[in-house]
Design an enzyme around this catalytic site. Structure first.
Site, PDB file in Angstrom:
ATOM      1  N   ASP A  25       0.927  -1.329   0.047  1.00 39.36           N
ATOM      2  CA  ASP A  25       0.090  -0.026   0.052  1.00 39.36           C
ATOM      3  C   ASP A  25       0.894   1.141   0.135  1.00 39.36           C
ATOM      4  O   ASP A  25       2.031   1.237   0.096  1.00 39.36           O
ATOM      5  CB  ASP A  25      -0.796  -0.014   1.110  1.00 39.36           C
ATOM      6  CG  ASP A  25      -2.200   0.708   0.848  1.00 39.36           C
ATOM      7  OD1 ASP A  25      -3.145   0.536   1.740  1.00 39.36           O
ATOM      8  OD2 ASP A  25      -1.957   1.808  -0.071  1.00 39.36           O
TER       9      ASP A  25
HETATM   10  C1  GLC Z   1      -4.626   4.274   0.018  1.00 41.12           C
HETATM   11  C2  GLC Z   1      -5.222   3.078   0.238  1.00 41.12           C
HETATM   12  C3  GLC Z   1      -5.455   1.770  -0.786  1.00 41.12           C
HETATM   13  C4  GLC Z   1      -5.498   2.646  -1.831  1.00 41.12           C
HETATM   14  C5  GLC Z   1      -3.878   2.865  -2.250  1.00 41.12           C
HETATM   15  C6  GLC Z   1      -3.758   3.726  -3.693  1.00 41.12           C
HETATM   16  O1  GLC Z   1      -3.578   4.796   1.114  1.00 41.12           O
HETATM   17  O2  GLC Z   1      -5.300   2.357   1.483  1.00 41.12           O
HETATM   18  O3  GLC Z   1      -6.706   1.100  -0.489  1.00 41.12           O
HETATM   19  O4  GLC Z   1      -5.356   1.619  -3.072  1.00 41.12           O
HETATM   20  O5  GLC Z   1      -3.822   3.808  -1.351  1.00 41.12           O
HETATM   21  O6  GLC Z   1      -4.546   4.883  -3.862  1.00 41.12           O
END
Ligand code: GLC
Length: 717
Positions: A263
């Site tokens: 993430d």
């Molecule tokens: C965010 C979220 C994740 C998302 C990623 C990209 O912090 O936790 O669900 O896909 O960043 O946007």
């Protein structure tokens, strides 16, 4: 490109080019169709040369933009390895479907699949290759804002919906009208202590395997091509560095051999978690855990090259990750066509089509939950003298969080949809979401006084839903409740419609409203769906995918709880027995239980019959359920089948959902439905963490919600 071709390509790649594939950058690094290093991007210490080696980018879409960037990128890529475009297309691209928690409330996997299919078709036409969805985290705490992204509190409902969503996104063969699904967040992100975003998750592996793991497994069994690591700790180690979770469970046990992406910045956050003293260690821990792509932590770009030169194992791990990423690009057809047939013409023809919008409206109609309908106030067929009141009655903020390119300013409001069918409707806002003034309130009361029925639309803005929106108070805002109390003094029927992305404490709303429709964030055509339901053109059929508490003090509260050693008996003789698992200031029971939802029809279960009451553990349950619709109104409902294992080596939930069927009955119709349920759904997690179906005594519990059930004993042998 087969694995041999990937191998051949890898033999030509330098270590820098391999590490480049393991890096994902945000849209900021690509502006006006080309790579840039400006401003804050300089902190990444990336050179432009490196940017032209990165494997993927997140957050860019639009046919023209994507084509320009891909063209520029390939012109600067020595080996012409295409860039992969990823984005959070969770419940729609431009045609926005109800939020996933609402799709869970449909209890209809076909609805979920269509929502993902349309999102895939539109986002693929917009140049997206991979979507960061479905989010399949099991959730039990409405204080956590991201419950809106999940399909709820039940392992089986979440598993069925996760598989349906992956199939919708990826299709049969990942053609260029589909996208690769990235199931997230692995794992256990939905259980943060106190419902506080990014907080510690500390559950036993036994509970994780019994409750949280099944939906991830279902998504991977449905061939999800990517998995995203979660921010949280699990079993004492942050997921992004957790080799037991990622190597033993994800890769070996679940047999996932796709791409594992971190993430956002999660690798760098290993330092905050205090399992890494510096970014180099963090990079090493993540790579060893099998994380293939570093999303925006710049850990891999800074440290892997030196590490690879010093340590053969690191070089080997980099090769493994590079191969998985190149194979994904091959599965997406990017080596054959880096543009996947994207064009502005196709984009124009395939996005926000009337067919897609109709599908979004149908999904909303399937997801709205009728929680109360005292005196059959609904549907509004006998009156047109309606006062429409409330802060959410005339806003397009109905799309919810993670609604990508959805435009609230282009979204029909409930006022617009209702007025089109009720020209004499009178409207007054009455209050804002979290503010009220005397003039507005007085005006609303005056309007309401003139009409026969009050329809009040309450709720929270989408800015108070989704990531980083944990709440300690899950009541409607005090200002809205103040207005509701004033309206209630008029002694006119009040229909409350609620727009929100989480279960709320509706205790006061229930006491002051004659009818309640919970509409979630219902999407681009949600207002139309709500209007059609209010007017009886559609019979609501949604069921709650999460328990609604009486008080936030009960949270976490969920239907499939364990008995405890002192279960509450609720018998008169025990009323004074304080030594039971209960509160002294609140009931144990929820305000509205999991699986609850009313209909305009009056459908009841007449009987539940088991073909056999002694069944082999390897066999199936054959259940016949007879329903009767005691009204002239056709309607749908959900046959919810639960089971309880009387005795096992680990404690057993009072009931666990093992099957659900959404069914339709015409007016005054009786119908018998036959359910065939494999006994494998009765498996439980043993002390040694194995998953087995035990012989023994069970109860089958069938109902139209999780609280009002017909029980039939049976034996497995
Ligand atoms: C965010 C979220 C994740 C998302 C990623 C990209 O912090 O936790 O669900 O896909 O960043 O946007």
């Amino acid at each position: 490109m087969s694995s041999e071709k990937v191998q051949k390509l890898m033999q030509q790649m330098t270590i820098e080019e391999k590490i480049g594939q393991l890096i994902q950058l945000s849209a900021d690094f690509f502006q006006d169709g080309q790579a840039v290093i400006t401003g804050p991007m300089k902190a990444s210490k990336l050179t432009l040369k490196t940017v032209y080696t990165v494997g993927s980018v997140l957050g860019i879409s639009g046919a023209s933009q994507v084509r320009k960037i891909q063209h520029d990128y390939l012109a600067n890529s020595r080996l012409k390895i295409p860039l992969m475009f990823m984005a959070d297309v969770v419940h729609g691209y431009q045609t926005i479907f109800p939020i996933p928690l609402a799709l869970g409330a449909s209890f209809n996997p076909e609805t979920m699949k269509i929502a993902s299919q349309v999102a895939a078709q539109e986002s693929a036409a917009g140049g997206i290759h991979v979507t960061f969805a479905p989010m399949v985290d099991l959730v039990r705490d409405p204080r956590w804002g991201r419950v809106m992204e999940s399909t709820g509190e039940d392992p089986y409902l979440n598993s069925v919906m996760a598989a349906a969503s992956v199939r919708g996104f990826q299709g049969e063969n990942l053609d260029n009208r589909h996208v690769a699904a990235c199931v997230k967040h692995f794992a256990g992100y939905g259980a943060p202590e106190a419902g506080r975003e990014y907080n510690t998750v500390d559950i036993s592996e036994w509970r994780f395997r019994e409750q949280y793991l099944p939906a991830y497994q279902a998504a991977i069994d449905a061939q999800a091509l990517l998995v995203m690591t979660s921010f949280n700790t699990l079993f004492g180690v942050p997921a992004t560095a957790n080799q037991h979770l990622m190597r033993d469970i994800l890769r070996k046990e679940l047999k996932f051999d796709g791409v594992l992406i971190s993430d956002w910045d999660a690798i760098a956050e290993l330092i905050n978690h205090s399992v890494a003293g510096d970014l180099q260690t963090a990079a090493d821990l993540a790579l060893k855990a099998g994380v293939d792509i570093d999303m925006m932590a710049f850990a891999y770009s800074k440290y892997l090259q030196k590490a690879a030169s010093l340590d053969a194992k690191t070089a080997e791990l980099i090769d493994e990750s590079t191969q998985r990423i190149l194979e994904l690009k091959d599965q997406l057809g990017l080596f054959d066509d880096p543009y996947r047939g994207v064009s502005e013409v196709r984009e124009h023809n395939e996005i926000k089509t009337s067919e897609n919008l109709k599908a979004a409206q149908t999904a909303a109609e399937e997801s709205v939950v009728l929680l109360k309908n005292q005196g059959h106030v609904l549907p509004l067929t006998n009156t047109t003298n309606v006062a429409l009141i409330g802060p959410v009655a005339d806003t397009g903020d109905l799309l919810g969080s993670w609604s990508w390119q959805g435009r609230t300013d282009e979204t029909t409001t409930i006022r617009e949809a209702l007025t089109a069918q009720m020209p004499h409707l009178k409207y007054a806002m009455g209050s804002h979401y979290r503010a009220i003034n005397l003039a507005d309130m007085k005006n609303a009361i005056n309007i309401a006084r003139q009409q026969d029925v009050i329809v009040a639309v309450w709720g929270l803005p989408s800015s108070e839903s989704g990531e980083a929106t944990s709440l300690t108070d899950i009541k409607l805002p005090a200002e809205q409740l103040q207005l509701l109390h004033e309206l209630a003094k008029l002694n006119k029927p009040i229909v409350s419609v609620i727009i929100a992305g989480r279960p709320l404490d509706l205790t006061e709303v229930t006491a002051l409203s004659d009818a309640i429709l919970f509409a979630w964030f219902p999407g681009s055509k949600g207002a139309n769906a709500v209007s059609r339901i209010l007017l009886g053109q559609v019979n609501p059929s949604g069921k709650l995918p999460m328990t609604f508490p009486r008080s936030v003090g009960q949270v976490p509260i969920y239907y499939n709880h364990y008995r405890t050693g002192r279960p509450i008996t609720n018998t008169p003789e025990d009323a004074e027995n304080k030594y039971q698992s209960k509160y002294i200031d609140e009931l144990n029971s929820p305000l509205y239980p999991f699986g609850f939802g009313l209909s305009y029809a009056e459908i009841m279960i007449d009987s539940v019959k088991l073909a056999a009451t002694t069944i082999a553990t390897t066999d199936q349950l054959q259940v016949k359920v007879t329903l009767t619709n005691h009204s002239a109104v056709a309607g749908k409902t959900v046959i919810e089948t639960y089971a309880h294992q009387n005795v096992a080596e680990t404690v057993r939930p009072v009931e666990s959902l093992i099957d659900f069927e959404k069914v339709s009955l015409n007016g005054n119709e009786s119908k018998t439905f036959t359910l065939t349920i494999p006994c494998s759904r009765l498996a439980n997690i043993h002390l040694d963490l194995s998953k087995q179906v035990d012989a023994g005594q069970y109860s089958l519990l069938v109902g139209l919600d999780s609280a009002n059930l017909i029980t039939v004993p049976f034996t497995l042998e």
